[in-house]
Design an enzyme around this catalytic site. Structure first.
Site, short mmCIF file in Angstrom:
data_model
loop_
_atom_site.label_atom_id
_atom_site.label_comp_id
_atom_site.label_asym_id
_atom_site.label_seq_id
_atom_site.Cartn_x
_atom_site.Cartn_y
_atom_site.Cartn_z
N LYS A 1 4.87 8.93 9.08
CA LYS A 1 4.65 8.36 10.40
C LYS A 1 5.68 8.84 11.42
O LYS A 1 5.57 9.92 11.96
CB LYS A 1 4.58 6.83 10.31
CG LYS A 1 3.41 6.34 9.45
CD LYS A 1 3.25 4.86 9.50
CE LYS A 1 2.13 4.36 8.58
NZ LYS A 1 0.79 4.78 8.98
N ASP B 1 9.32 2.66 -0.34
CA ASP B 1 8.30 3.31 0.46
C ASP B 1 8.52 2.92 1.92
O ASP B 1 8.11 1.85 2.37
CB ASP B 1 6.92 2.87 -0.02
CG ASP B 1 5.78 3.52 0.76
OD1 ASP B 1 6.07 4.19 1.79
OD2 ASP B 1 4.62 3.37 0.37
N TYR C 1 0.85 -1.19 0.00
CA TYR C 1 0.00 0.00 0.00
C TYR C 1 0.88 1.23 0.00
O TYR C 1 1.80 1.35 0.82
CB TYR C 1 -0.91 0.01 1.23
CG TYR C 1 -1.76 1.25 1.35
CD1 TYR C 1 -2.78 1.50 0.45
CD2 TYR C 1 -1.53 2.17 2.37
CE1 TYR C 1 -3.57 2.64 0.55
CE2 TYR C 1 -2.32 3.30 2.49
CZ TYR C 1 -3.33 3.54 1.58
OH TYR C 1 -4.10 4.67 1.69
#
Length: 433
Positions: free
Chosen positions: A274, A246, A151
């Site tokens: 994050k 990623d 994702y």
């Protein structure tokens, strides 16, 4: 699973959800919060502290989601709170450069060996969207390779279903994503070297880049094989394509230098989020200087953001990265995570439950599948109904796990052996049922 399988009444959360349903689609601002994978009513949080969450009904939970990864130091770490308060005393947003942006950029570049220059944005989705545009702008090519089960945010060109072979172009898997937006995306199986080689044999001179989670956290934890990592480097270098890691989830989480430092990867572009914001909304993308110089205003690849480098977010991020470098928690996180993995393994084995444990550093998934799990094809066969019962059983015993079989749990620096052992005991009770 539509029925609430919790045995605990939470009237405050029920009322809050009823109110939210009238105001927001599905009653939430992100589908990950909707408990769609486990059924029942989402629990509404009132506050957090250290290793714990407290809901609006006054229940306390050992927290293993950590805001889906950012809270590696635990909630309300004093140094992070102090940094935010100092920044807040000066203002909340300027729309102009600040030295705090440079401090956070310096800390990112210091930590991640593959990054020479960095651009701050406001989310992980924004970072991956920008990285993909940069890869296409830099190479002058259109095609992008991604992997099923990885994702990369809700970017139109990356919301595509898996193709059955390397030559199959992606098809949209969300209404509102046009065929045109996804036609330049090739979707392959993670860890499938032969399929990757086939894709480059067929399309190598048209592939701008390959984007992947170097440790997958969005189909449960799945690590890359050595052969897969080697093939990624060999094929992108041979064909002049860019490798995009990623690390929105893994950056500063599995190691200070990210998953790329653990697996010997040398990406051309890295995306972050994050932890890099210390719990506030920040994303970033960076890479080799010659590539990053193509971003406007140094180059012609457009990317902008009104709140990019927000002073509160950069303060929280810089404070977090400083602590991770000066007081590294990784050895302790490894010990606690290993203890948790061993305990969950023993609990499932003793209960005779088919399972496999996947862990990299402080990211962990208990798959209700005998394994091994190397790709989405295998992960998708997990027993999600059993996971739902497991989730609610733990929740009713004061342990807050991710509300999906396909999400990683996270251990934080605020956890101790007390919380780990309490979680193992709760899992033993639930898995025996």
């Amino acid at each position: 699973m539509s029925a609430n399988v919790s045995q605990v009444e939470r009237p405050g959360s029920a009322a809050a959800f009823k109110r939210a349903l009238a105001l927001m689609p599905g009653g939430v601002n992100s589908p990950a919060r909707a408990f769609g994978g486990v059924g029942g009513t989402p629990i509404f949080i009132d506050r957090a502290d250290g290793a714990y969450l407290y809901d609006v009904d006054g229940n306390r939970y050992i927290d293993f989601i950590g805001s889906w990864g950012p809270m590696i130091l635990g909630h309300r770490h004093p140094a992070v709170i102090a940094a935010i308060e100092r920044a807040l005393a000066h203002g909340t947003s300027y729309g102009a450069p600040t030295e705090a942006e440079s401090e956070l950029a310096e800390r990112i570049i210091d930590a991640v060996a593959s990054i020479d220059m960095v651009r701050l944005v406001s989310s992980g989705t924004e970072a991956t969207m920008s990285a993909v545009r940069l890869a296409r702008g830099y190479t002058g090519r259109d095609l992008l390779v991604k992997f099923a089960g990885n994702y990369h945010g809700h970017v139109d060109s990356l919301l595509v279903a898996a193709g059955s072979s390397a030559a199959t172009l992606g098809a949209p898997n969300s209404p509102g994503v046009t065929a045109g937006a996804s036609r330049d995306t090739l979707v392959l199986e993670y860890n499938d070297v032969a399929e990757l080689e086939q894709a480059f044999a067929a399309h190598g001179d048209k592939i701008a880049g390959v984007i992947l989670e170097p440790v997958v956290g969005n189909m449960g934890v799945v690590a890359p094989s050595r052969e897969f990592v080697d093939a990624l480097h060999r094929l992108t270098e041979k064909h002049g394509s860019l490798l995009i890691c990623d690390e929105v989830m893994t950056g500063f989480r599995v190691a200070f230098g990210g998953a790329q430092s653990l697996f010997g990867m040398r990406p051309d572009i890295t995306t972050l989020g994050k932890i890099v914001g210390g719990g506030l909304p920040v994303g970033a993308y960076g890479g080799r200087r010659e590539i990053m110089q193509h971003v406007l205003p140094a180059g012609k690849v457009f990317q902008a953001g009104t709140l990019s480098g927000n002073p509160l977010a950069t303060a929280a991020g810089a404070a977090t990265l400083r602590l991770l470098k000066e007081e590294p928690p990784y050895e302790r996180l490894e010990a606690l995570s290993s203890r948790l993995a061993a305990g969950l393994q023993q609990a499932a084995t003793s209960a005779g439950v088919p399972h496999t444990i996947a862990r990299v550093g402080s990211m962990l998934t208990l798959f209700f599948h005998p394994g091994p799990i190397h790709s989405w094809r295998q992960a998708s066969q997990a027993d999600t109904a059993r996971f739902g019962r497991y989730f609610w059983g733990l929740m009713d015993r004061g342990v807050y796990m991710p509300c999906s079989q396909y999400e990683a749990l996270f251990v934080s620096g605020a956890h101790t052996e007390t919380e780990i052992d309490a979680t193992i005991r709760a899992a033993e009770e639930v898995l025996k049922q």
